[in-house]
Design an enzyme around this catalytic site. Sequence first.
Site, PDB file in Angstrom:
ATOM      1  N   CYS A  51       0.840  -1.196   0.000  1.00 19.35           N
ATOM      2  CA  CYS A  51       0.000   0.000   0.000  1.00 19.35           C
ATOM      3  C   CYS A  51       0.879   1.252   0.000  1.00 19.35           C
ATOM      4  CB  CYS A  51      -0.902  -0.005   1.228  1.00 19.35           C
ATOM      5  SG  CYS A  51      -1.998   1.432   1.309  1.00 19.35           S
ATOM      6  N   CYS A  55       0.552   4.975   6.723  1.00 19.78           N
ATOM      7  CA  CYS A  55      -0.053   4.813   8.043  1.00 19.78           C
ATOM      8  C   CYS A  55       0.968   4.201   8.993  1.00 19.78           C
ATOM      9  CB  CYS A  55      -1.293   3.924   7.960  1.00 19.78           C
ATOM     10  SG  CYS A  55      -2.522   4.497   6.755  1.00 19.78           S
ATOM     11  N   CYS A  58       0.747   0.430  10.241  1.00 15.66           N
ATOM     12  CA  CYS A  58       0.379  -0.634   9.307  1.00 15.66           C
ATOM     13  C   CYS A  58       1.578  -1.350   8.696  1.00 15.66           C
ATOM     14  CB  CYS A  58      -0.500  -0.068   8.193  1.00 15.66           C
ATOM     15  SG  CYS A  58      -1.166  -1.349   7.103  1.00 15.66           S
ATOM     16  N   CYS A  95     -15.979  -9.690   6.120  1.00 15.93           N
ATOM     17  CA  CYS A  95     -15.324  -8.429   5.779  1.00 15.93           C
ATOM     18  C   CYS A  95     -14.102  -8.703   4.917  1.00 15.93           C
ATOM     19  CB  CYS A  95     -14.903  -7.694   7.048  1.00 15.93           C
ATOM     20  SG  CYS A  95     -16.247  -7.473   8.238  1.00 15.93           S
ATOM     21  N   CYS A 126     -18.923  -6.696   3.949  1.00 15.77           N
ATOM     22  CA  CYS A 126     -18.221  -5.456   4.278  1.00 15.77           C
ATOM     23  C   CYS A 126     -16.936  -5.420   3.467  1.00 15.77           C
ATOM     24  CB  CYS A 126     -17.906  -5.388   5.771  1.00 15.77           C
ATOM     25  SG  CYS A 126     -17.072  -3.852   6.287  1.00 15.77           S
ATOM     26  N   CYS A 186     -19.050   1.539   8.444  1.00 10.04           N
ATOM     27  CA  CYS A 186     -18.256   0.941   9.517  1.00 10.04           C
ATOM     28  C   CYS A 186     -17.048   1.859   9.699  1.00 10.04           C
ATOM     29  CB  CYS A 186     -17.812  -0.472   9.133  1.00 10.04           C
ATOM     30  SG  CYS A 186     -16.711  -1.270  10.326  1.00 10.04           S
ATOM     31  N   ARG A 264     -17.403  -2.777  17.928  1.00 11.83           N
ATOM     32  CA  ARG A 264     -16.636  -4.006  17.741  1.00 11.83           C
ATOM     33  C   ARG A 264     -15.313  -3.962  18.494  1.00 11.83           C
ATOM     34  NH1 ARG A 264     -15.757  -4.420  12.300  1.00 11.83           N
ATOM     35  NH2 ARG A 264     -17.764  -5.431  12.057  1.00 11.83           N
TER      36      ARG A 264
END
Length: 333
Positions: A51, A55, A58, A95, A126, A186, A264
């Site tokens: 990616c 972040c 991550c 998900c 999701c 979400c 969650r």
Amino acid sequence: MRCDWTRAEIAALFDLPFDELMFRAQTVHRTNHAPSEVQLCTLLSIKTGGCPEDCGYCSQSSSSDSGLKAEKLMDVANVLASAAEAKASGSQRFCMGAAWRNPKDRDMDAIVEMVEGVRAMGLETCMTLGMLTGDQARRLGDAGLDYYNHNIDTSPENYGNVITTRTFQDRLDTLSEVRDAGISVCCGGIVGMGETRADRVGFVHALATLPKHPESVPVNALVPVRGTVLGDMLADTPMAKLDDIEFVRTIAVARIAMPLSMVRLSAGRESMSDATQALAFMAGANSIFTGDKLLTTDNAGNGADHALFAKLGLKPMEGAEPMRPNTLAVAAE
């Protein structure tokens, strides 16, 4: 539901004596949710690594040194096979996450096929694919996608300390496109990233003052991964793990501020004691990821979850969430 919470009101909830906060959260929870039911969800990485976002938490970021290699988008058939296994294990929602800044239009046909196939099994669907254009959100909505996950991660003020490749407003813009496409939202974030109590107040405040509360609010505890910015910065320091009571406070305040949302208990459960998880359920968490893995980090596993549920007298949720109609039966027909 209130969408006009002030930061002072959220901060006052955080400051309550713990027993009073838990009492209020449990009262709100029992008013709006079945008290002993927890929704089981399964998360699958359908495209791992590479990616371009930076972040700091991550391991899938191309700027991290986690050793994770970039992979191609999974075949639709393999995704559907994983969804069938998840349903057999008792999951209600499936998900699917892709390590993208945003999906390319060439990927959308396969993504749509995944959504349609999973939904046909009677599972809620999701997706989390990064930022979306309006056209992409509409395609997902037309395919019947139930939820789109796009976390704000932290408070607006702390956001730039975690991510620099997109802005907090970019996150809000994608949430707006998702809403306009008729898809449920979400949206949550991560605590334990070295943020302050004020940042946790700002995080809950930002969610609770959206034009409509997210139908699902994942609260993650940071899993510090070596090779990531935050993993290297927080490893072996007292900041590497948020105090369990403070974590439960965050769950409780989220429950009070967003009474109908599914809250969650997400990443970080594998390192939590049964007692901490029990407190989180008492505070209003009523959804978990089950299985052995979350995208790339370890998870407690089905066996551990079944044992915990038996110990606490919990059972898997089967009905519809308070903020959504029950579309599962329709999807399975």
